[in-house]
Enzyme design. Structure first.
Site, PDB file in Angstrom:
ATOM      1  N   THR A 135       2.012   4.612  -1.001  1.00 53.93           N
ATOM      2  CA  THR A 135       1.300   5.693  -1.883  1.00 53.93           C
ATOM      3  C   THR A 135       2.173   6.951  -2.200  1.00 53.93           C
ATOM      4  O   THR A 135       1.869   7.526  -2.916  1.00 53.93           O
ATOM      5  CB  THR A 135      -0.020   6.281  -0.877  1.00 53.93           C
ATOM      6  OG1 THR A 135       0.401   6.546   0.440  1.00 53.93           O
ATOM      7  CG2 THR A 135      -0.928   5.087  -0.722  1.00 53.93           C
ATOM      8  N   HIS A 147      10.302   6.358   2.772  1.00 56.66           N
ATOM      9  CA  HIS A 147       9.956   7.166   4.183  1.00 56.66           C
ATOM     10  C   HIS A 147       9.685   5.884   5.292  1.00 56.66           C
ATOM     11  O   HIS A 147       9.149   4.668   4.839  1.00 56.66           O
ATOM     12  CB  HIS A 147       8.788   7.861   4.209  1.00 56.66           C
ATOM     13  CG  HIS A 147       7.526   7.286   3.459  1.00 56.66           C
ATOM     14  ND1 HIS A 147       7.429   7.255   2.121  1.00 56.66           N
ATOM     15  CD2 HIS A 147       6.297   6.936   4.057  1.00 56.66           C
ATOM     16  CE1 HIS A 147       6.204   6.538   2.047  1.00 56.66           C
ATOM     17  NE2 HIS A 147       5.690   6.224   2.940  1.00 56.66           N
ATOM     18  N   HIS A 160       7.910   5.064   8.672  1.00 57.92           N
ATOM     19  CA  HIS A 160       6.851   5.816   9.726  1.00 57.92           C
ATOM     20  C   HIS A 160       7.394   5.194  11.005  1.00 57.92           C
ATOM     21  O   HIS A 160       7.661   4.156  11.435  1.00 57.92           O
ATOM     22  CB  HIS A 160       5.726   4.841   9.614  1.00 57.92           C
ATOM     23  CG  HIS A 160       4.828   4.886   8.042  1.00 57.92           C
ATOM     24  ND1 HIS A 160       3.774   5.633   8.045  1.00 57.92           N
ATOM     25  CD2 HIS A 160       5.148   4.442   7.096  1.00 57.92           C
ATOM     26  CE1 HIS A 160       3.487   5.877   6.623  1.00 57.92           C
ATOM     27  NE2 HIS A 160       4.212   5.104   6.095  1.00 57.92           N
ATOM     28  N   GLY A 194       0.896  -1.247   0.084  1.00 53.06           N
ATOM     29  CA  GLY A 194       0.014  -0.006  -0.013  1.00 53.06           C
ATOM     30  C   GLY A 194       1.024   1.281   0.156  1.00 53.06           C
ATOM     31  O   GLY A 194       0.324   2.169   0.675  1.00 53.06           O
TER      32      GLY A 194
END
Ligand code: 5GP
Ligand code: ZN
Length: 114
Positions: free
Chosen positions: A95, A100, A102, A93
């Site tokens: 996007t 990056h 998290h 998923g």
């Protein structure tokens, strides 16, 4: 990359709430937080995903984890624990196609994947 959302955030062409910055990396609050603390850590040099960053310049991974260590030490997240997640490609998923990490913290996060 001129049409990359996170490159625009790095260049301050799009506003964000930055909570960490050094010469290589910024950390900014996710627009749609999934935990009380949800910060995205990005390298200032554009790569598409975690495998590309590892192939092109693995030192950038060290830069990212160095930043995460400093942020979590200073913010107190280290004391109570935190989670690091990265999505790569369609099945995960992803996007935004600027690598990056998290960082989720600030509350009990539950069992991963539950
Ligand atoms: P991904 O789904 O690619 O792993 O993560 C992209 C993350 O970027 C999502 O958690 C989403 O909420 C966040 N995001 C998307 N657009 C923006 C934005 O303009 N500003 C900020 N701060 N976060 C964003
Ligand atoms: Zn980018």
């Amino acid at each position: 990359m001129s049409d990359c959302l996170f490159c625009k955030i790095i260049d301050s062409k799009i506003p964000s709430t930055k909570v960490y910055e050094d010469g290589n990396v910024i950390g900014f609050k996710d627009l749609h937080p999934q935990a009380l603390v949800h910060v995205l850590f990005v390298h200032k040099r554009h790569t598409r995903d975690i495998n590309e960053i590892s192939k092109n310049d693995p030192v950038q991974l060290t830069d990212l984890f160095h930043a995460i260590r400093l942020f979590t030490e200073k913010s107190g997240a280290e004391e109570h624990g935190f989670r690091v997640v990265t999505n790569m490609g369609k099945n995960a998923g992803q996007t935004v196609f600027h690598t990056h990490l998290h960082v989720l913290a600030g509350e009990s996060l539950g069992h991963f994947g539950a």
